[in-house]
Design a protein around this motif. Structure first.
Motif, PDB file in Angstrom:
ATOM      1  N   ARG A   1      37.323  43.595  32.926  1.00 40.77           N
ATOM      2  CA  ARG A   1      38.271  44.579  33.034  1.00 40.77           C
ATOM      3  C   ARG A   1      38.343  45.230  34.396  1.00 40.77           C
ATOM      4  O   ARG A   1      39.510  45.829  35.041  1.00 40.77           O
ATOM      5  CB  ARG A   1      38.624  45.782  31.882  1.00 40.77           C
TER       6      ARG A   1
ATOM      7  N   ASP B   1      39.858  43.004  36.785  1.00 33.66           N
ATOM      8  CA  ASP B   1      41.263  42.851  36.667  1.00 33.66           C
ATOM      9  C   ASP B   1      42.234  44.095  37.151  1.00 33.66           C
ATOM     10  O   ASP B   1      43.103  43.488  38.044  1.00 33.66           O
ATOM     11  CB  ASP B   1      41.517  42.729  35.088  1.00 33.66           C
TER      12      ASP B   1
ATOM     13  N   HIS C   1      39.740  35.332  39.011  1.00 39.24           N
ATOM     14  CA  HIS C   1      40.056  36.576  39.479  1.00 39.24           C
ATOM     15  C   HIS C   1      39.078  36.857  40.691  1.00 39.24           C
ATOM     16  O   HIS C   1      39.507  37.651  41.744  1.00 39.24           O
ATOM     17  CB  HIS C   1      40.044  37.520  38.598  1.00 39.24           C
TER      18      HIS C   1
END
Length: 436
Positions: free
Chosen positions: A267, A270, A335
């Motif tokens: 996370r 992200d 990512h």
């Protein structure tokens, strides 16, 4: 249009009722003997609640009479009642609705409630077993908060209040007001967020990061004040990512597929990707020491891990398009490449840094279609484009890789690139498409 005398009468009734409730024995609660008293309290609060809606005059009258102080005391009394029957819950809910309405748009009433009720009343109600009471408590807290009071939450004894708000949101006991408390108040104080983050479990950290993501993804012009807050987040979150990035390697084991520390790392990545999609935040993150190196090193480690054994980081083409990929690390390498590409956008120093870290062959080696990393090919194209823009050394490196056969020509072509030999030099060029 009511006269002050009406509210004096209601205050007198509430004070008598409060004394009566305090004197009720436990067996009387169980038999329902006190229901009439509780119904009377609820009706009084309904009257007060409705009378002060968008009515500054009545709000001031009620506050000056001491109705706020009396109400807070009565809530404490109701909280202490051992039997939670419906008549009690109704009185409790109406009392909180009154506090919310008397405070709405009225700074003096907000000050009075804060002085009487913080933090004890909020801690009492945020942990109550009734969802409506929790919701109304969040409404009152949201109405009373401002930037100065948010900073009060930093005091160690007060930090429990925002921690309970996050718990309420995470457990979906009440989402609207708790969400607004976090996004409109708590997230505007980076120091408070850091203090909360240190106290949270890994699962709760994921929830907080989701809320930060929602805040930075809002589609509206960012003020200079908001940008300063986001930049302080950038420093903090980049530091957290650099510290914990290797936790994601635990996910190579099926046993650790739900490792909570690894989920936080995912996370964090992200959020950093989202931040580097904004020009103001990108320029700040591009010069942060160690962030780019960490992204390249983590990409190398996950790529090698995927080659050593069959795991979530292994390139796979097994999907038929019908299966649903649910592993939390799906897309992690995509990512990482996106973050590297963003950090190199129009930044010669970072382009050269990736060259020195031998990151360009690594990115090219991640260009094949991979069902565990949707859009990895597209992000690699974007990263190579940013790495080679106005950078001859990086262009020559890719061209020489093609000459030595280290790079599959189809990969370059999929990127819209081709290598041409002119005299003794290899030149990397864009493939010009014929007009349609």
């Amino acid at each position: 249009m009511a006269e002050e005398s009406l509210f004096r009468d209601v205050l007198e009734i509430l004070m008598k009722a409060s004394n009566e409730v305090e004197g009720v024995r436990e067996e009387s609660w169980e038999s329902g003997d006190a229901d009439a008293c509780l119904l009377l309290i609820a009706e009084c609060f309904r009257c007060l609640r409705n009378a002060c809606v968008q009515c500054a005059k009545n709000q001031h009258v009620m506050r000056n009479l001491g109705l706020i102080h009396t109400s807070v005391h009565l809530i404490e009394v109701l909280h202490g009642v051992p039997v939670k029957q419906e008549s009690l819950l109704t009185a409790f809910r109406c009392s909180l609705q009154f506090l919310g309405n008397v405070a709405a748009g009225n700074g003096d009433s907000q000050n009075s409630i804060w002085k009487c009720a913080f933090p004890d009343l909020f801690l009492t109600c945020l942990t109550y077993s009734d969802e409506k009471i929790v919701a109304y408590c969040c409404m009152v807290l949201f109405t009373c908060l401002n930037s100065e009071r948010v900073r009060e939450l930093l005091n160690p004894g007060n930090l429990t209040v925002p921690l309970h708000v996050l718990k309420v949101y995470r457990e979906e006991l009440e989402t609207e007001w708790s969400f607004l408390i976090v996004t409109d108040h708590l997230l505007k104080c980076p120091e408070l967020v850091k203090a909360l983050y240190a106290k949270l479990s890994n699962q709760e950290r994921v929830t907080l990061l989701d809320l930060i993501m929602a805040k930075i993804s809002e589609n509206h012009p960012v003020t200079s004040e908001e940008m300063m807050v986001f930049l302080r987040y950038a420093d903090f979150l980049a530091g957290c990512f650099q510290e914990k990035c290797q936790a994601v390697l635990k996910l190579t084991s099926a046993v650790d597929a739900e490792d909570e520390e690894a989920l936080v790392t995912i996370r964090l990545l992200d959020v950093l990707c989202e931040m580097t999609s904004n020009n103001g935040q990108l320029e700040h993150l591009q010069v942060l020491p160690g962030l780019l190196e960490t992204a390249v090193d983590t990409l190398r480690l996950t790529h090698l891990a995927g080659k050593q054994t069959i795991n979530i980081f292994t390139v796979t083409h097994a999907m038929t398009g019908q299966e649903e990929i649910s592993h939390p690390a799906v897309g992690f390498k995509s990512h990482l490449i996106r973050l590297i590409g963003n950090l190199c956008y129009k930044n010669k120093e970072n382009q050269d840094k990736v060259y020195q870290l031998d990151g360009i062959p690594l990115i090219l080696d991640n260009c094949s279609i991979d069902d565990n990393n949707p859009f990895v090919n597209q992000w690699a194209v974007y990263a190579i484009r940013n790495l080679t823009e106005q950078n001859e050394r990086n262009q020559e490196l890719i061209a020489h890789m093609e000459e030595r056969g280290l790079a599959d020509n189809s990969i370059l072509e999929s990127m819209g690139l081709q290598v041409e030999k002119q005299e003794d030099k290899l030149i990397l060029r864009s493939i010009r498409k014929n007009p349609s």
